[in-house]
Design a protein around this motif. Structure first.
Motif, mmCIF file in Angstrom:
data_model
loop_
_atom_site.group_PDB
_atom_site.id
_atom_site.type_symbol
_atom_site.label_atom_id
_atom_site.label_comp_id
_atom_site.label_asym_id
_atom_site.label_seq_id
_atom_site.Cartn_x
_atom_site.Cartn_y
_atom_site.Cartn_z
ATOM 1 N N ALA A 155 102.035 66.228 89.234
ATOM 2 C CA ALA A 155 101.546 66.010 87.286
ATOM 3 C C ALA A 155 102.888 64.692 86.389
ATOM 4 O O ALA A 155 102.680 63.994 86.160
ATOM 5 N N LEU A 156 104.378 65.131 87.432
ATOM 6 C CA LEU A 156 105.392 64.842 86.765
ATOM 7 C C LEU A 156 105.549 62.777 86.876
ATOM 8 O O LEU A 156 105.673 62.491 86.079
ATOM 9 N N GLN A 157 104.527 62.998 87.754
ATOM 10 C CA GLN A 157 104.598 61.297 88.761
ATOM 11 C C GLN A 157 103.635 60.716 86.962
ATOM 12 O O GLN A 157 103.993 59.550 87.960
ATOM 13 N N VAL A 158 102.938 60.943 87.492
ATOM 14 C CA VAL A 158 101.606 60.296 86.321
ATOM 15 C C VAL A 158 102.021 60.467 84.818
ATOM 16 O O VAL A 158 101.678 59.593 83.858
ATOM 17 N N ASN A 159 102.368 61.841 84.344
ATOM 18 C CA ASN A 159 102.861 61.891 82.890
ATOM 19 C C ASN A 159 103.920 60.755 82.621
ATOM 20 O O ASN A 159 105.049 60.465 83.159
ATOM 21 N N THR A 160 103.296 60.887 81.265
ATOM 22 C CA THR A 160 104.621 59.610 80.536
ATOM 23 C C THR A 160 105.432 60.202 79.141
ATOM 24 O O THR A 160 105.764 59.627 78.518
ATOM 25 N N THR A 161 104.786 61.552 78.756
ATOM 26 C CA THR A 161 104.752 61.642 77.304
ATOM 27 C C THR A 161 106.315 62.804 77.214
ATOM 28 O O THR A 161 106.834 63.365 76.331
ATOM 29 N N LEU A 162 106.069 63.939 78.389
ATOM 30 C CA LEU A 162 106.840 65.012 78.495
ATOM 31 C C LEU A 162 108.036 64.867 78.385
ATOM 32 O O LEU A 162 108.641 64.161 79.574
ATOM 33 N N THR A 163 109.334 65.346 77.586
ATOM 34 C CA THR A 163 110.657 65.506 77.717
ATOM 35 C C THR A 163 111.718 66.196 78.108
ATOM 36 O O THR A 163 112.332 66.268 78.612
ATOM 37 N N TYR A 164 110.086 67.499 77.731
ATOM 38 C CA TYR A 164 111.390 68.602 77.783
ATOM 39 C C TYR A 164 110.358 69.459 79.044
ATOM 40 O O TYR A 164 109.961 69.826 78.322
ATOM 41 N N LEU A 165 111.218 70.159 79.827
ATOM 42 C CA LEU A 165 110.177 71.048 81.174
ATOM 43 C C LEU A 165 111.178 72.463 81.176
ATOM 44 O O LEU A 165 112.530 72.213 81.422
ATOM 45 N N ASN A 166 110.710 73.249 80.714
ATOM 46 C CA ASN A 166 111.168 75.126 81.542
ATOM 47 C C ASN A 166 111.157 75.627 82.548
ATOM 48 O O ASN A 166 109.925 76.352 82.372
ATOM 49 N N LEU A 167 111.200 74.900 83.681
ATOM 50 C CA LEU A 167 110.523 75.968 84.919
ATOM 51 C C LEU A 167 110.856 77.632 85.635
ATOM 52 O O LEU A 167 111.635 77.964 86.537
ATOM 53 N N SER A 168 111.806 78.053 84.976
ATOM 54 C CA SER A 168 113.411 79.186 84.711
ATOM 55 C C SER A 168 112.284 80.323 85.396
ATOM 56 O O SER A 168 111.019 80.377 84.610
#
Length: 371
Positions: free
Chosen positions: A194-207
């Motif tokens: 999804a991150l290869q397409v998404n252009t708005t997400l600036t913060y991601l927490n995958l802990s």
């Protein structure tokens, strides 16, 4: 059960430790004092009813925090109803309420109408795959929500894949927290795609780790495969600036992958890797990347089994790096030797303004000098 009302920076707080606030008094307080934030912590349903009813036509309250209220279905229904009418509320925190499937459905119904809410927190609500799928549908349709916190739930790989699908379409979400959700390689891979397409997400927490909320579950951290796919995806992403992978069993192999990513010219400014297992070898890889990185300003690698060898490598990197302003090396295994090397470099470094080294074996003398 008794409550109190007090002011703190134009905020109305409700508390269980003094008198109950009558409806009329609460109404006057909200109206006359231009209250902008309302906090309700473990408040009885009747008092919550008063607050929620008043917010239907209120024009000043922009934040409603209903943390830890274990809301009944009736109260959740009224919250959802209020969201359909309220035109000013921008932040809603429903964490720790066990809202379940029905509560999620009610919220989605309300948010299909509401066009002002920008921040929604649903941490620790026992949300699973089905609820995640519903929230994914919301994200595909909603055009105002910019922050969604779903930490400490049970969405797993399937739920993560649903959320990932929505990220390919959504154009407004900038902050996403899905930490501590039993997400493994499959879920991380879906997010990566999804991150290869998404252009708005600036913060991601995958802990990721087993939490106190769901101790009966044994998680599987994403490790090398998930990390590799995430790094590959980020190599084509130009918007994500903050990545959080705490408690994720990140070791030397994953640290190598992240270090290679940091050497590339991408906009990541904050990387939090606290409570992992990168060790000296991983710290050496990270240090190598810091010599060439020109975007990272915040690095947290506390509690990572880093000793003097890793500290020496980081000290060497700090002689070259000119962008890092915050570095957390707390609770590792750095001795006086490593501490002195770091201290010598910090005395010459003009960019780092916050450096944390507490919980190591460097001694009070070095700690005090670093402060």
């Amino acid at each position: 059960m008794i409550l109190s009302c007090y002011f703190q920076r134009s905020t109305l707080c409700l508390d269980l430790n003094s008198k109950t606030i009558p409806f009329s008094e609460l109404a006057i307080t909200l109206q006359e004092h231009d209250i902008t934030e309302v906090y309700c912590f473990k408040v009885p349903d009747l008092q919550l009813d008063d607050v929620i009813n008043l917010l239907k036509e209120n024009t000043t309250v922009i934040k409603l925090d209903l943390n830890y209220n274990y809301l009944s279905e009736n109260v959740l229904e009224r919250v959802s109803s209020t969201l359909k009418y309220n035109k000013v509320l921008t932040t809603l925190d429903l964490s720790h309420n066990s809202i379940g499937l029905k509560g999620t459905e009610q919220l989605l119904s309300a948010l299909s109408v509401n066009n002002t809410l920008t921040t929604l927190s649903l941490d620790a609500n026992y949300l699973g795959e089905v609820e995640a799928d519903l929230l994914a549908i919301l994200l595909k349709r909603n055009s105002t929500l910019s922050t969604l916190q779903l930490n400490s739930n049970q969405i797993g790989d399937v739920g993560a894949a649903s959320i990932a699908g929505s990220l390919k379409v959504n154009k407004t979400l900038s902050v996403l927290g899905i930490a501590y959700n039993r997400i493994g390689d499959m879920g991380v891979s879906a997010i990566a795609n999804a991150l290869q397409v998404n252009t708005t997400l600036t913060y991601l927490n995958l802990s990721f780790k087993k939490t106190n909320f769901f101790d009966r579950y044994q998680p599987t951290a994403f490790r090398v495969v998930g990390t590799e796919r995430l790094v590959n995806a980020l190599s084509g992403n130009n918007t994500l600036t903050t990545l959080v992978l705490e408690d994720s069993q990140v070791s030397k192999a994953e640290a190598d992958l992240l270090a290679n990513f940091l050497l590339a010219k991408f906009p990541l400014s904050t990387l939090r890797l606290n409570n992992n297992q990168i060790g000296d070898a991983g710290a050496v890889s990270i240090a190598r990347s810091l010599k060439g990185n020109t975007t990272l300003s915040t690095m947290e690698i506390a509690n990572n089994q880093i000793g003097d060898t890793g500290a020496a490598a980081i000290a060497s990197a700090l002689q070259v790096n000119t962008t890092l302003i915050y570095l957390n090396l707390g609770y590792n295994s750095i001795s006086v030797v490593g501490g002195e090397q770091l201290l010598n470099v910090l005395s010459q470094n003009e960019t780092i303004t916050n450096f944390l080294i507490q919980g190591n074996l460097v001694g009070d003398c070095i700690c005090n000098k670093i402060k």
